[in-house]
Design an enzyme around this catalytic site. Sequence first.
Site, PDB file in Angstrom:
ATOM      1  N   LEU A 135     -17.758 -31.146  10.336  1.00 52.29           N
ATOM      2  CA  LEU A 135     -16.545 -30.971  11.142  1.00 52.29           C
ATOM      3  C   LEU A 135     -16.685 -29.695  11.976  1.00 52.29           C
ATOM      4  O   LEU A 135     -16.578 -29.723  13.206  1.00 52.29           O
ATOM      5  CB  LEU A 135     -15.306 -30.893  10.236  1.00 52.29           C
ATOM      6  CG  LEU A 135     -13.994 -30.597  10.954  1.00 52.29           C
ATOM      7  CD1 LEU A 135     -13.612 -31.746  11.880  1.00 52.29           C
ATOM      8  CD2 LEU A 135     -12.845 -30.352   9.947  1.00 52.29           C
ATOM      9  N   GLY A 141     -14.143 -23.417  14.611  1.00 53.02           N
ATOM     10  CA  GLY A 141     -13.998 -23.319  13.164  1.00 53.02           C
ATOM     11  C   GLY A 141     -12.578 -23.655  12.770  1.00 53.02           C
ATOM     12  O   GLY A 141     -12.279 -24.780  12.368  1.00 53.02           O
ATOM     13  N   ASN A 245      -8.290 -32.770  -0.210  1.00 54.61           N
ATOM     14  CA  ASN A 245      -8.859 -33.076  -1.525  1.00 54.61           C
ATOM     15  C   ASN A 245      -9.786 -31.974  -1.989  1.00 54.61           C
ATOM     16  O   ASN A 245      -9.770 -31.577  -3.153  1.00 54.61           O
ATOM     17  CB  ASN A 245      -9.651 -34.380  -1.453  1.00 54.61           C
ATOM     18  CG  ASN A 245      -8.797 -35.562  -1.791  1.00 54.61           C
ATOM     19  OD1 ASN A 245      -8.227 -35.614  -2.870  1.00 54.61           O
ATOM     20  ND2 ASN A 245      -8.680 -36.491  -0.870  1.00 54.61           N
ATOM     21  N   GLN A 283      -7.002   3.775 -20.332  1.00 55.91           N
ATOM     22  CA  GLN A 283      -5.865   3.057 -19.766  1.00 55.91           C
ATOM     23  C   GLN A 283      -6.178   2.426 -18.411  1.00 55.91           C
ATOM     24  O   GLN A 283      -5.705   1.335 -18.098  1.00 55.91           O
ATOM     25  CB  GLN A 283      -4.657   3.985 -19.648  1.00 55.91           C
ATOM     26  CG  GLN A 283      -4.123   4.382 -21.011  1.00 55.91           C
ATOM     27  CD  GLN A 283      -2.909   5.299 -20.920  1.00 55.91           C
ATOM     28  OE1 GLN A 283      -2.452   5.637 -19.839  1.00 55.91           O
ATOM     29  NE2 GLN A 283      -2.411   5.708 -22.062  1.00 55.91           N
ATOM     30  N   ASP A 340     -16.356  -3.358 -10.381  1.00 53.28           N
ATOM     31  CA  ASP A 340     -15.980  -1.952 -10.572  1.00 53.28           C
ATOM     32  C   ASP A 340     -16.036  -1.589 -12.059  1.00 53.28           C
ATOM     33  O   ASP A 340     -16.596  -0.563 -12.441  1.00 53.28           O
ATOM     34  CB  ASP A 340     -14.557  -1.772  -9.998  1.00 53.28           C
ATOM     35  CG  ASP A 340     -14.022  -0.365 -10.162  1.00 53.28           C
ATOM     36  OD1 ASP A 340     -14.830   0.556 -10.396  1.00 53.28           O
ATOM     37  OD2 ASP A 340     -12.796  -0.191 -10.042  1.00 53.28           O
ATOM     38  N   GLU A 367     -13.053 -24.131   4.215  1.00 49.98           N
ATOM     39  CA  GLU A 367     -11.970 -25.067   3.848  1.00 49.98           C
ATOM     40  C   GLU A 367     -10.600 -24.514   4.241  1.00 49.98           C
ATOM     41  O   GLU A 367      -9.646 -24.595   3.478  1.00 49.98           O
ATOM     42  CB  GLU A 367     -12.001 -25.352   2.344  1.00 49.98           C
ATOM     43  CG  GLU A 367     -13.332 -25.856   1.863  1.00 49.98           C
ATOM     44  CD  GLU A 367     -13.421 -27.371   1.868  1.00 49.98           C
ATOM     45  OE1 GLU A 367     -12.441 -28.022   2.234  1.00 49.98           O
ATOM     46  OE2 GLU A 367     -14.499 -27.869   1.536  1.00 49.98           O
TER      47      GLU A 367
END
Lengths: 388, 260
Positions: A135, A141, A245, A283, A340, A367
């Site tokens: 496509l 795009g 889909n 933490q 990280d 997509e």
Amino acid sequence: MARFQGLDFYNIDDLLTEEERAIRDTVRTWVDDNVMPIIEQHARAGTFPTHLPERMGEMGFLGANLQGYGCPGLSNIAYGLICQELERGDSGIRSFASVQGSLVMYPIHAFGTEEQKERWLPALASGKAIGCFGLTEPDHGSNPSGMVTRAEDRGDHYLLNGAKMWITNGTLADVAVVWAKLDGVIRGFLVERGMEGFSAPEMHGKHSLRASVTSELVFDNVKLPKGNLLPGVKGLRGPFSCLNNARYGIAWGAMGSAMACYDAARRYAIEREQFGKPIASYQLVQNKLAWMLREITKGQLLAWRLGRMKDDGTLFHEQVSLAKMNNVDVALQIARVARDVHGANGILDEYPVMRHMANLESVYTYEGTHDIHNLILGRWITGIQAFH
Amino acid sequence: MKIGVCVKVAPDTDTRIKISGDGAGIEESGIKWIVSPYDSFGIEEAVQTQEAQGGEVILFSAGPKDWQTQLRAGGLAVGAERAVIVDDPALAGTDPLGIARVLAAGIASEGCELVFTGKQAIDDDNVQVPAMVAELLGWPHVSFVTDFSTDGSTFTATRNVGGGTQEVVTGSLPVVITAERGLNTPRYAKLPAIMKAKRKKVDVKSLGDLDLSADDITPAVQLTNFSLPPERPAGRKLEGDVDTMVQELVRLLREEAKVI
């Protein structure tokens, strides 16, 4: 290393049927055995594991939610779970299955002639034949309706000219579902490997989806028999129904990548010591892991609900846009945060996180880009289309 | 030929076992249950035999009817035809002999001529039930089998007897064969087969259905207490140059570990 156990903080397993859970567990084990041992080598070498399609076909991963013609005939939730588990392995492997099932088998199943279905669907379901979907073009795009690839009716055949780009499976494909304008109207055509004037050179130099083949498709006066037109659809509805889909599967698949990254980060944080104790005891690290858990749990619920609506037939495409956009977005952020947490080790292919991170950059864009999905939702909210 | 497979459902191999508060058992919540892996080798061998010889593969379990989830995914989805689960309150406190009586009665009631099962279950590792089933049926058994073939009336089974020596056993059916790792590679359930397994028949029976009563399975052995093994002590790191470390290592092996 202990096997991947998934993540189910909100007992979403209780929302699945016994068979859906068994399918998920089977695909998970299959990925442990068939994908995990080889994926880093393929990503490093930039090669697709070409022995996998037939194994995937044998298992029933290809065109999983299609009925008849040798297709597995599973539910949409089952198809989603397959995507989730394959992408836990690698986005490139999931991309293969998405393209084969949602972008090639689906349009042949939905819009093809009886002859086209009988010729292609059993071969594609078994993985003995490979398909690709054309496509996107070099200059079109997000705006596919501007496509320049065109077919002309020459009486006893169509003459196809133009080029497509960013085509997963292109170089491997036995059949390409190609969207081209015929008298100004977008139509679908089946272009077969070996047809004169058709070539599919592989694109090189990718930093992402390295274990997946991405190609250009070039059509230089390709003579297509009349029987290679997909008669059942005209206009953008054709390719968009395929993408809808595939995007559905991506909403699930992205959670697979996210869980893989979360799992790697959690294990690493518990094992890695700094200042005399595991970094998981700090933490800031706990905050990162808690955030991943939060986003994965939300994404899982989106995917599950989307699947039930798809199985019920009540789903509309903006809902798919929201889930694709959200789940890929959080998966990409989770992959970055997981990198990280891994510190410098995170850039090595001894750990899966940077591979997932780089893959998800593509998934974020293909997509329907993240931004375009926002605009689709913007149109749904306001009634005003912002992408013209 | 009717081929039986005795199947136990056990905690997944990755499970971290926790003892229940009263020490009478293990915490079962949160455990993922699977077909005991050696029994999976038994199922695969039964299905391969059925594919070669025809007939039907029937699974037998003595346990809660909920085991049908695992029997479907791990047995009916890979080629077994149906399953029989004997679920009875009296089974809760029984021992290997009680389980063997139930399984043998089930196998006899179906008229099987060949039975496969794992060499042991991976939960309690008793390694008792298969031989007891064979004895109760009046059949021979071959344990820890790594290779098997049958022509439908006679069989050949290979077993490792240690030290690299293999023993080859031949005989006539019926027989109970217990599967060792290496007998085969269990196949994956194909996804459409998982859906089809949903419609396969699972008969849930009581002791009475097999002409047994609670008295028949009164345990000779009772489990009285569970405890986890002691935590492994931390390792010791030797310091110094190579010569010093080697000397110290040899001393420790000789004086503390007493292995050299």
